[in-house]
Design a protein around this motif. Structure first.
Motif, short mmCIF file in Angstrom:
data_model
loop_
_atom_site.label_atom_id
_atom_site.label_comp_id
_atom_site.label_asym_id
_atom_site.label_seq_id
_atom_site.Cartn_x
_atom_site.Cartn_y
_atom_site.Cartn_z
N ARG A 19 9.89 -1.73 -2.86
CA ARG A 19 9.88 -3.01 -3.57
C ARG A 19 11.06 -3.90 -3.14
NH1 ARG A 19 5.92 -3.11 -7.29
NH2 ARG A 19 4.96 -1.10 -7.73
N PHE A 20 12.20 -3.28 -2.83
CA PHE A 20 13.33 -4.06 -2.31
C PHE A 20 12.93 -4.75 -1.01
CE2 PHE A 20 16.75 -4.32 0.78
CZ PHE A 20 17.64 -5.16 0.13
N TRP A 21 12.34 -3.99 -0.08
CA TRP A 21 11.99 -4.56 1.22
C TRP A 21 10.83 -5.57 1.13
CZ3 TRP A 21 15.43 -5.04 4.62
CH2 TRP A 21 16.43 -4.10 4.73
N VAL A 22 9.97 -5.42 0.15
CA VAL A 22 8.94 -6.43 -0.08
C VAL A 22 9.61 -7.78 -0.35
CG1 VAL A 22 7.26 -7.21 -1.82
CG2 VAL A 22 7.05 -4.94 -0.83
N GLU A 23 10.61 -7.77 -1.22
CA GLU A 23 11.33 -9.01 -1.55
C GLU A 23 12.18 -9.51 -0.38
OE1 GLU A 23 11.05 -10.91 -4.31
OE2 GLU A 23 9.43 -9.54 -4.85
N ALA A 24 12.89 -8.60 0.26
CA ALA A 24 13.81 -8.99 1.33
C ALA A 24 13.10 -9.54 2.56
CB ALA A 24 14.68 -7.80 1.73
N ARG A 60 3.93 -3.48 4.30
CA ARG A 60 3.48 -4.01 5.58
C ARG A 60 3.68 -5.51 5.63
NH1 ARG A 60 -3.08 -3.54 4.95
NH2 ARG A 60 -3.29 -5.19 3.40
N ASP A 61 3.77 -6.01 6.82
CA ASP A 61 3.89 -7.45 7.07
C ASP A 61 2.52 -8.08 6.84
OD1 ASP A 61 4.18 -10.02 8.08
OD2 ASP A 61 5.07 -9.38 9.97
N PRO A 62 2.40 -9.02 5.91
CA PRO A 62 1.09 -9.63 5.66
C PRO A 62 0.55 -10.40 6.86
CG PRO A 62 2.79 -10.79 4.43
CD PRO A 62 3.44 -9.58 5.05
N GLU A 63 1.44 -10.78 7.77
CA GLU A 63 0.99 -11.49 8.97
C GLU A 63 0.64 -10.54 10.11
OE1 GLU A 63 3.72 -14.59 10.00
OE2 GLU A 63 3.82 -15.29 7.93
N GLY A 64 0.91 -9.25 9.91
CA GLY A 64 0.57 -8.25 10.92
C GLY A 64 1.47 -8.25 12.14
N ILE A 65 2.64 -8.86 12.03
CA ILE A 65 3.55 -8.95 13.18
C ILE A 65 4.60 -7.85 13.15
CG2 ILE A 65 5.25 -10.40 14.35
CD1 ILE A 65 3.63 -12.82 13.20
N GLY A 66 5.26 -7.69 12.01
CA GLY A 66 6.33 -6.71 11.88
C GLY A 66 5.80 -5.30 11.70
N PRO A 67 6.67 -4.32 11.81
CA PRO A 67 6.24 -2.92 11.67
C PRO A 67 5.94 -2.56 10.21
CG PRO A 67 8.61 -3.01 11.84
CD PRO A 67 8.11 -4.42 12.08
N ARG A 68 5.12 -1.57 10.04
CA ARG A 68 4.90 -0.97 8.72
C ARG A 68 6.14 -0.15 8.41
NH1 ARG A 68 2.17 4.07 6.83
NH2 ARG A 68 1.08 3.57 4.90
N LEU A 69 6.58 -0.20 7.16
CA LEU A 69 7.71 0.60 6.72
C LEU A 69 7.20 1.66 5.75
CD1 LEU A 69 10.29 -2.25 5.98
CD2 LEU A 69 9.86 -1.05 8.14
N PHE A 70 7.54 2.91 6.02
CA PHE A 70 7.09 4.03 5.20
C PHE A 70 8.31 4.71 4.61
CE2 PHE A 70 5.84 8.48 4.62
CZ PHE A 70 4.72 8.31 3.83
N PHE A 71 8.29 4.93 3.30
CA PHE A 71 9.40 5.54 2.58
C PHE A 71 8.93 6.87 1.99
CE2 PHE A 71 9.49 0.96 2.44
CZ PHE A 71 10.73 0.70 2.99
N GLN A 72 9.69 7.93 2.28
CA GLN A 72 9.30 9.24 1.77
C GLN A 72 10.48 9.90 1.07
OE1 GLN A 72 7.99 11.20 5.31
NE2 GLN A 72 10.04 11.74 5.97
N ASP A 73 10.14 10.67 0.06
CA ASP A 73 11.16 11.38 -0.69
C ASP A 73 11.90 12.33 0.25
OD1 ASP A 73 12.64 12.88 -2.51
OD2 ASP A 73 11.03 12.95 -3.97
N ARG A 74 13.20 12.36 0.16
CA ARG A 74 14.00 13.15 1.07
C ARG A 74 14.02 14.64 0.71
NH1 ARG A 74 19.47 10.36 -0.85
NH2 ARG A 74 19.68 11.42 -2.84
N LYS A 75 13.34 15.03 -0.34
CA LYS A 75 13.30 16.44 -0.74
C LYS A 75 12.71 17.31 0.32
CE LYS A 75 12.87 15.41 -5.62
NZ LYS A 75 12.08 15.47 -6.78
#
Length: 75
Positions: A19-24, A60-75
């Motif tokens: 959610r942070f990166w969605v805003e940023a 994901r970038d709504p324009e399809g230009i930037g990379p997809r960002l995937f966040f996973q629990d570090r456990k």
């Protein structure tokens, strides 16, 4: 030819970081899979326990230009 890629992050709180990166970046949360109106519906259908529901998230970038960002629990 365009190259697509994903950047993966290990983190303590995948939902909050997504959610942070969605805003940023002006990205959007990855929508639920076809056939599901929400991620909650999908996770219920797949039998994912409540305590495991914040184990991953993606944006994901709504324009399809930037990379997809995937966040996973570090456990």
């Amino acid at each position: 030819m365009a190259t697509t890629f994903q950047v993966t992050f290990d983190c303590a709180d995948p939902d909050a970081l997504a959610r942070f990166w969605v805003e940023a970046l002006g990205y959007e949360l990855e929508p639920p899979p076809p056939g599901f109106g929400t991620w909650e519906e999908a996770l219920d259908a797949w039998g994912v326990a409540e305590e495991d529901r914040n184990s991953r998230s993606a944006v994901r970038d709504p324009e399809g230009i930037g990379p997809r960002l995937f966040f996973q629990d570090r456990k």
